[in-house]
Design an enzyme around this catalytic site. Structure first.
Site, short mmCIF file in Angstrom:
data_model
loop_
_atom_site.label_atom_id
_atom_site.label_comp_id
_atom_site.label_asym_id
_atom_site.label_seq_id
_atom_site.Cartn_x
_atom_site.Cartn_y
_atom_site.Cartn_z
N ASP A 41 0.85 -1.20 0.00
CA ASP A 41 0.00 0.00 0.00
C ASP A 41 0.88 1.24 0.00
O ASP A 41 2.05 1.20 0.40
CB ASP A 41 -0.90 -0.01 1.25
N VAL A 63 1.26 1.06 -6.82
CA VAL A 63 0.94 -0.01 -7.78
C VAL A 63 1.01 0.45 -9.23
O VAL A 63 0.94 -0.38 -10.15
CB VAL A 63 -0.44 -0.65 -7.49
N ASN A 89 -5.92 -5.28 -5.70
CA ASN A 89 -7.16 -4.66 -5.26
C ASN A 89 -7.10 -3.14 -5.15
O ASN A 89 -8.13 -2.47 -5.19
CB ASN A 89 -7.50 -5.30 -3.88
N TYR A 157 -13.24 5.45 -14.47
CA TYR A 157 -13.34 4.35 -13.49
C TYR A 157 -14.06 3.15 -14.12
O TYR A 157 -13.57 2.02 -14.06
CB TYR A 157 -14.10 4.84 -12.25
N LYS A 161 -12.43 -0.59 -15.00
CA LYS A 161 -12.90 -1.85 -14.42
C LYS A 161 -13.32 -2.84 -15.52
O LYS A 161 -13.15 -4.05 -15.36
CB LYS A 161 -14.05 -1.58 -13.44
N THR A 192 -18.27 1.83 2.67
CA THR A 192 -16.94 2.31 3.05
C THR A 192 -17.08 3.75 3.56
O THR A 192 -18.12 4.37 3.38
CB THR A 192 -16.02 2.30 1.82
P1 NAD Z 1 -10.26 2.24 -0.13
O1 NAD Z 1 -10.12 3.63 -0.63
O2 NAD Z 1 -10.93 2.00 1.19
O3 NAD Z 1 -8.82 1.54 -0.07
C1 NAD Z 1 -7.94 1.61 -1.16
C2 NAD Z 1 -6.52 1.37 -0.67
O4 NAD Z 1 -5.67 1.42 -1.82
C3 NAD Z 1 -6.01 2.43 0.32
O5 NAD Z 1 -5.37 1.82 1.41
C4 NAD Z 1 -5.02 3.24 -0.52
O6 NAD Z 1 -3.94 3.77 0.26
C5 NAD Z 1 -4.53 2.21 -1.51
N1 NAD Z 1 -4.02 2.80 -2.74
C6 NAD Z 1 -4.60 3.77 -3.51
N2 NAD Z 1 -3.81 4.07 -4.54
C7 NAD Z 1 -2.71 3.28 -4.43
C8 NAD Z 1 -1.53 3.15 -5.21
N3 NAD Z 1 -1.29 3.90 -6.30
N4 NAD Z 1 -0.61 2.23 -4.80
C9 NAD Z 1 -0.81 1.48 -3.70
N5 NAD Z 1 -1.90 1.58 -2.92
C10 NAD Z 1 -2.84 2.48 -3.30
O7 NAD Z 1 -10.98 1.43 -1.31
P2 NAD Z 1 -12.07 0.25 -1.29
O8 NAD Z 1 -13.40 0.88 -1.30
O9 NAD Z 1 -11.72 -0.78 -0.30
O10 NAD Z 1 -11.82 -0.33 -2.77
C11 NAD Z 1 -10.89 -1.37 -3.03
C12 NAD Z 1 -11.08 -1.82 -4.47
O11 NAD Z 1 -12.42 -2.24 -4.65
C13 NAD Z 1 -10.84 -0.74 -5.50
O12 NAD Z 1 -10.21 -1.30 -6.64
C14 NAD Z 1 -12.23 -0.26 -5.84
O13 NAD Z 1 -12.30 0.30 -7.11
C15 NAD Z 1 -13.00 -1.57 -5.75
N6 NAD Z 1 -14.43 -1.46 -5.54
C16 NAD Z 1 -14.92 -0.73 -4.49
C17 NAD Z 1 -16.30 -0.65 -4.30
C18 NAD Z 1 -16.87 0.16 -3.17
O14 NAD Z 1 -18.09 0.41 -3.16
N7 NAD Z 1 -16.08 0.57 -2.19
C19 NAD Z 1 -17.17 -1.32 -5.18
C20 NAD Z 1 -16.64 -2.06 -6.23
C21 NAD Z 1 -15.25 -2.12 -6.40
#
Ligand code: NAD
Length: 258
Positions: A41, A63, A89, A157, A161, A192
């Site tokens: 992270d 990443v 992720n 976005y 995806k 979240t």
């Molecule tokens: P979040 O924002 O709670 O957590 C994301 C994490 O990724 C954070 O810890 C952040 O520091 C880290 N991060 C961001 N950019 C980064 C980078 N360049 N390098 C390394 N780390 C990095 O997000 P979440 O809601 O848990 O989402 C996680 C995944 O699930 C994402 O890919 C998101 O698109 C996907 N997603 C989320 C939802 C939702 O409703 N929350 C729905 C569908 C898909």
């Protein structure tokens, strides 16, 4: 006998974005099931805290950066000898990515790089090791928006995806004979901090989304983590190249109950 509590015993699992949200819930769940987790992270405060809480390991990684991703997997193998699971992720969802008419090329490119190029890089450098091992499970986080269109657009976005979904399918097909499975996880909307903020600041916008959820609620991160644990484990040994949807039925819904 393998039980849910031990089915990931001694598996080495790399989780990008493991410091928050779905990644954090998954890190906890995988650890409970016996895995050793490597949190990759950007967050140098929460990341090490989570790793310490779970008896895992933290690697600071962007990443979107090829060298850093390469090092993440190389250091994991250096430390633990192997990499069994790559949960790719990490992702972003910035507000300047919205309608195509107002999203500029910089916002478009930033989201593509962090959400899609990152999955290309993480898959590539995880697979390098997994092919040598002859085993592995790659789980790439896509989204229900890879399957459905939204009038409340986040154009880059959604496109990113869609790319994650089709890349994962192709990798699953290519590497199946190497003993490796690659699946795209498609969560529905998850409860979240970001969504809770939206609820608080703009209940109309929140309701506009909530009405489409058949169960009348968003997912909890732990409900997505349960699916990640399944895909990581040998319980899913014949699940490959799939669109693994965990969305409470939103992508199947036309009209929902009142
Ligand atoms: P979040 O924002 O709670 O957590 C994301 C994490 O990724 C954070 O810890 C952040 O520091 C880290 N991060 C961001 N950019 C980064 C980078 N360049 N390098 C390394 N780390 C990095 O997000 P979440 O809601 O848990 O989402 C996680 C995944 O699930 C994402 O890919 C998101 O698109 C996907 N997603 C989320 C939802 C939702 O409703 N929350 C729905 C569908 C898909």
């Amino acid at each position: 006998m393998t039980t849910a509590a031990t089915r990931l015993k001694d598996k080495i699992c790399v989780i990008t974005g493991g410091a928050s949200g779905i990644g954090l819930a998954s890190a906890r769940r995988l650890t409970e099931e016996g895995a050793k987790v490597v949190i990759g992270d950007l967050d140098e405060v929460r990341g090490p805290e989570v790793a310490e809480e779970l008896g895992g390991h933290f690697e600071r990684v962007n990443v979107a950066d090829e060298e850093e991703v390469k090092n993440l997997f190389a250091r994991t193998v250096e430390h633990f000898g192997r990499v069994d699971v790559a949960f790719n992720n990490a992702g972003i969802n910035p507000t300047d990515d919205n309608s195509i008419l107002t999203t500029d090329i910089e916002a478009w490119a930033r989201v593509q790089t962090v959400n899609l190029t990152s999955v290309y890089l993480c898959s590539k450098y995880a697979l390098e090791h997994m092919v040598k091992q002859g085993s592995g499970s790659v789980i790439n986080t896509a989204s229900f928006v890879a399957l459905m269109g939204a009038a409340t657009s986040q154009i880059s976005y959604s496109a990113s995806k869609g790319g994650v979904l089709s890349m994962s399918r192709e990798l699953g097909v290519q590497f199946a004979k190497d003993g490796i499975r690659v699946n795209a996880l498609c969560p529905g909307p998850v409860n979240t901090p970001l969504l809770r903020e939206l609820f608080a600041s703009d209940p109309v916008q929140a309701q506009r989304r909530l009405v489409h959820c058949p169960g009348g609620r968003f997912a909890e991160p732990e409900e997505i983590a349960a699916a990640v644990a399944f895909l990581a484990s040998d319980d899913s040994s014949f699940v490959n190249a799939s669109t693994f949807t965990v969305d409470g039925g939103i992508s199947s819904a036309y009209v929902t109950a009142e």
